[in-house]
Design an enzyme around this catalytic site. Structure first.
Site, PDB file in Angstrom:
ATOM      1  N   CYS A 205      40.544  38.024  39.415  1.00  0.00           N
ATOM      2  CA  CYS A 205      40.626  36.721  40.599  1.00  0.00           C
ATOM      3  C   CYS A 205      40.652  35.282  40.589  1.00  0.00           C
ATOM      4  O   CYS A 205      40.832  35.513  39.457  1.00  0.00           O
ATOM      5  CB  CYS A 205      38.884  36.645  41.701  1.00  0.00           C
ATOM      6  SG  CYS A 205      37.604  35.938  40.580  1.00  0.00           S
TER       7      CYS A 205
ATOM      8  N   HIS B  28      37.763  52.274  28.779  1.00  0.00           N
ATOM      9  CA  HIS B  28      36.706  53.644  27.720  1.00  0.00           C
ATOM     10  C   HIS B  28      37.677  54.610  26.875  1.00  0.00           C
ATOM     11  O   HIS B  28      38.543  55.056  28.321  1.00  0.00           O
ATOM     12  CB  HIS B  28      36.427  55.033  29.431  1.00  0.00           C
ATOM     13  CG  HIS B  28      35.743  53.544  30.506  1.00  0.00           C
ATOM     14  ND1 HIS B  28      34.373  53.652  30.140  1.00  0.00           N
ATOM     15  CD2 HIS B  28      35.698  52.911  31.273  1.00  0.00           C
ATOM     16  CE1 HIS B  28      33.891  52.632  31.681  1.00  0.00           C
ATOM     17  NE2 HIS B  28      35.273  52.574  32.242  1.00  0.00           N
TER      18      HIS B  28
ATOM     19  N   SER C  76      36.606  37.798  36.160  1.00  0.00           N
ATOM     20  CA  SER C  76      36.227  38.519  36.806  1.00  0.00           C
ATOM     21  C   SER C  76      35.741  39.787  35.525  1.00  0.00           C
ATOM     22  O   SER C  76      34.971  39.495  35.090  1.00  0.00           O
ATOM     23  CB  SER C  76      36.736  39.742  37.740  1.00  0.00           C
ATOM     24  OG  SER C  76      36.708  38.788  39.629  1.00  0.00           O
TER      25      SER C  76
END
Lengths: 330, 128
Positions: free
Chosen positions: B83, B68, B63
């Site tokens: 996942c 940030h 995934s």
């Protein structure tokens, strides 16, 4: 669009200039589009065997699942084009600009990509066996899971290229630039990396068994857990590289620079370290059984816990070396 | 719940500004986190904002990881979606250590379908 049988290159160009962009599943084998401008054209699932796209402009074109077998695409501009799952076997792309193009899952066996620009390309799971990538620029491209078995990538640029789990068996990467490349768990068995630049590369758990890394520069590379059994690293530079837990059995490190290299728990059994520079190297708990250290420089190296049984230590330079028992040899 | 994956949503504070504004350090931290999380890297994009701040996104076979940073506040936001296999919590711990965040708040969410029967119903409708 009318019936596919009536199409030819000239008609496509006319339709394109009238604003039509969709030519899905079209059959245009051996069509000649040399120097044509077909930006944004949609040739999804098209049959374009032996197509001539030399010096053509096809920016953002869509060739998904198309068949371009033996096509000639030299010097074409295909920035951001999409070739996902297409058949590109035996195609020629010499000096083509393929920046940002998508080749995921494409068949590119025996393709000629010499001096092509493949910056930031998506080549995930692409098949590139026996391809010619001489001086190809793969900067920032992703080749995760790609197969480059027997490919010729001599002098190619692979700076920051991602090659996770790639099959690079018997690849020729002589004098290639792999600075900061990510080769985690890739297969480089019997690869030729002579004189290659792997500074700061991440090659953890990669398999270099039988590879030629002579004269290669691996300064600051991370080789933790890598398998280098029988590899040739003579005259190479491994300054400050991390080889923790690496398998270096029977490896050739003749005259290799291992200054400040971390070899914690590495297996150097039967390795040839003759005249190697191991100044300040960390050899803690290293297996050096039956290794040849003739003429090696072990100044300020740390050998705490190292196994030196059967090791040839003739003419070794000792200066402030910390021996396996923890005592300093002056 | 028919679980498709695990999503960690993380806020981290009190990290050194110079670390959070260095794209190379962020890149290195992401690579260490991916290795520790036993994930497979497909693509990695690191962007330096002006005058400060870095965003990095790693596309994984499992995934993604995204981060940030706000160097001026010593703060970063991260999310890790895994996942199948992989260890997102271990990956996050490595990120925290590499970026020297003293305080971290982590929310763990299961992602997927509310019930197995709903998944089956939606699957069936896709092939009508």
């Amino acid at each position: 669009m009318s019936s596919i049988e009536s199409w030819n290159a000239q008609k496509i160009l006319e339709q394109y200039h009238q604003g039509d962009r969709n030519f899905i599943k079209i059959e245009l084998n051996q069509a000649d589009f040399q120097k044509s401008n077909l930006n944004g054209i949609n040739l999804n699932q098209a049959q374009l065997i032996e197509v001539n796209l030399q010096q053509a402009q096809l920016i953002n074109a869509n060739f998904t699942k198309a068949n371009l077998y033996q096509g000639k695409i030299d010097q074409a501009k295909l920035v951001l084009a999409n070739f996902a799952q297409s058949n590109l076997s035996q195609t020629s792309w010499v000096e083509a600009d393929l920046t940002g193009a998508n080749f995921s899952g494409a068949m590119m066996n025996r393709a000629n990509l010499a001096e092509a620009v493949m910056i930031q390309c998506n080549l995930v799971h692409a098949q590139l066996q026996y391809s010619n990538c001489l001086k190809t620029n793969f900067t920032g491209a992703s080749l995760t899971g790609a197969d480059l078995t027997n490919a010729n990538c001599q002098s190619a640029i692979l700076t920051k290229t991602i090659l996770t789990n790639a099959n690079l068996t018997k690849i020729n990467l002589k004098k290639a630039s792999l600075i900061q490349a990510y080769l985690h768990s890739s297969n480089l068995q019997q690869a030729n990396l002579e004189g290659a630049d792997l500074r700061f590369a991440d090659v953890r758990n990669a398999d270099f068994s039988g590879a030629n890394l002579s004269y290669a520069n691996l300064e600051n590379a991370n080789l933790t857990g890598a398998n280098l059994t029988g590899a040739n690293l003579s005259y190479g530079n491994l300054t400050e590289a991390n080889l923790t837990g690496a398998n270096l059995q029977q490896v050739i490190l003749h005259e290799t620079n291992l200054t400040a290299t971390n070899l914690l728990n590495a297996n150097l059994g039967q390795a040839d370290l003759s005249q190697a520079i191991l100044t300040q190297a960390g050899l803690l708990f290293t297996n050096l059984t039956d290794a040849n250290l003739t003429g090696a420089d072990l100044s300020q190296a740390n050998l705490i816990g190292a196994d030196l049984s059967g090791t040839n230590l003739g003419q070794v330079s000792w200066s402030k070396t910390i021996m396996p028992n923890g005592k300093t040899r002056k | 719940m028919e679980k498709m994956g695990t999503h960690l949503v993380v806020d981290a504070w009190q990290a050194p500004a110079e670390l959070l504004n260095d794209p190379e350090q962020i890149r290195a931290a992401m690579i260490e986190a991916i290795a520790a999380g036993e994930a497979t890297l497909i693509d990695l994009c690191v962007h330096q904002f002006s005058p400060h701040g870095v965003t990095a996104t790693a596309t994984l076979a499992e995934s993604h990881i995204a981060i940030h940073t706000w160097p001026e506040y010593g703060y970063f936001a991260a999310d890790l979606f895994f996942c199948g296999k992989g260890k997102p919590k271990v990956a996050m711990k490595v990120l925290q250590t590499a970026l020297q965040a003293k305080e971290v708040k982590m929310h763990e969410m299961d992602r997927g379908f509310p019930t197995a029967s709903m998944k089956q119903r939606l699957e069936a409708s896709m092939y009508k």
